[in-house]
Design an enzyme around this catalytic site. Structure first.
Site, PDB file in Angstrom:
ATOM      1  N   ASP A 171       7.412   3.819   2.527  1.00 21.96           N
ATOM      2  CA  ASP A 171       7.696   4.872   3.497  1.00 21.96           C
ATOM      3  C   ASP A 171       9.220   4.946   3.707  1.00 21.96           C
ATOM      4  OD1 ASP A 171       7.459   6.704   5.534  1.00 21.96           O
ATOM      5  OD2 ASP A 171       6.220   5.482   6.830  1.00 21.96           O
TER       6      ASP A 171
ATOM      7  N   ASP B  69       0.819  -1.206   0.000  1.00 27.11           N
ATOM      8  CA  ASP B  69       0.000   0.000   0.000  1.00 27.11           C
ATOM      9  C   ASP B  69       0.857   1.261   0.000  1.00 27.11           C
ATOM     10  OD1 ASP B  69       0.892  -0.619   2.549  1.00 27.11           O
ATOM     11  OD2 ASP B  69      -0.954  -0.060   3.567  1.00 27.11           O
TER      12      ASP B  69
ATOM     13  N   ASP C  69      -4.085   1.787   7.706  1.00 23.53           N
ATOM     14  CA  ASP C  69      -4.782   1.809   8.994  1.00 23.53           C
ATOM     15  C   ASP C  69      -4.201   2.800  10.002  1.00 23.53           C
ATOM     16  OD1 ASP C  69      -2.312   0.246   9.376  1.00 23.53           O
ATOM     17  OD2 ASP C  69      -3.139  -0.163  11.364  1.00 23.53           O
TER      18      ASP C  69
END
Ligand code: PRP
Length: 179
Positions: A105, A102, A161
């Site tokens: 980072d 997703d 999330d």
């Protein structure tokens, strides 16, 4: 958990859907032969499902597998230590793997997993992420396919999330902390 809301939509559902098709057009154009799509759980599940549906338009029929990783950190940022909770089951020797997550980072998760799958004998391992938080990278790593560049906001939805909540949102929203 801190007081917060997730009312602000950063990337809406239709924009995501268009970008997913665009990514799959690019991936399919590079005509992978023996394609295995591998999702990193939990965050990738919704993005991966939409990518798979989009492959149908190109008459491309990938195999699919998942692995579950855990990274230890403060909850909102990963520490760089990655542990395998559940590994892939599919045979990938000689396969062209598309590794899906997703968000990219710090880069640790994808760098670790790419190396892992290459070590299993994949012919190629390409990476595809929905979101790229470029400014947050702590190691050198670039995805082969990235949906959207995002600034350093805490974002949720479409698989992402906050304390395992909000993964069901059909869009990407910004978390606003109220305290
Ligand atoms: C998130 C996300 C990526 C990873 C990216 O996973 O889904 O896998 O962090 O961060 P990095 O580039 O700094 O390694 P998380 O550990 O929150 O687990 P989840 O997928 O279950 O939400």
């Amino acid at each position: 958990m801190r007081a917060h809301d997730v009312k602000e939509i950063l990337i809406d559902k239709a924009t995501i859907a268009r970008r997913v098709d665009g990514l799959v057009d690019d991936i399919a154009a590079e005509s992978p032969g023996n394609l295995v799509v591998v999702g990193i759980l939990k965050g990738s599940f919704m993005f991966l499902a939409d990518l798979m549906r989009s492959f149908y338009r190109h008459d491309v029929h990938p195999r699919i597998d998942f692995l579950t990783l855990s990274s230890y950190g403060s909850g909102t940022s990963s520490s760089g230590k990655v542990e395998i909770i559940h590994d892939i089951r599919e045979e990938i020797v000689g396969a062209d793997v598309l590794l899906v997550d997703d968000i990219l980072d710090t880069g640790h998760t994808l760098a670790f997993t790419k190396k892992l799958l290459s070590g299993y004998g994949a012919r190629s391992v390409r990476t595809c992420v929905l979101l790229d938080k470029k400014a947050h990278r702590t190691i050198e790593f670039e995805a082969d396919y990235a949906g959207f560049l995002v600034d350093d906001h805490f974002v949720v939805g479409y698989g992402l999330d906050y304390n395992n909540l909000y993964r069901e949102l059909p869009h990407i929203a910004k978390v606003r902390f109220l305290d």
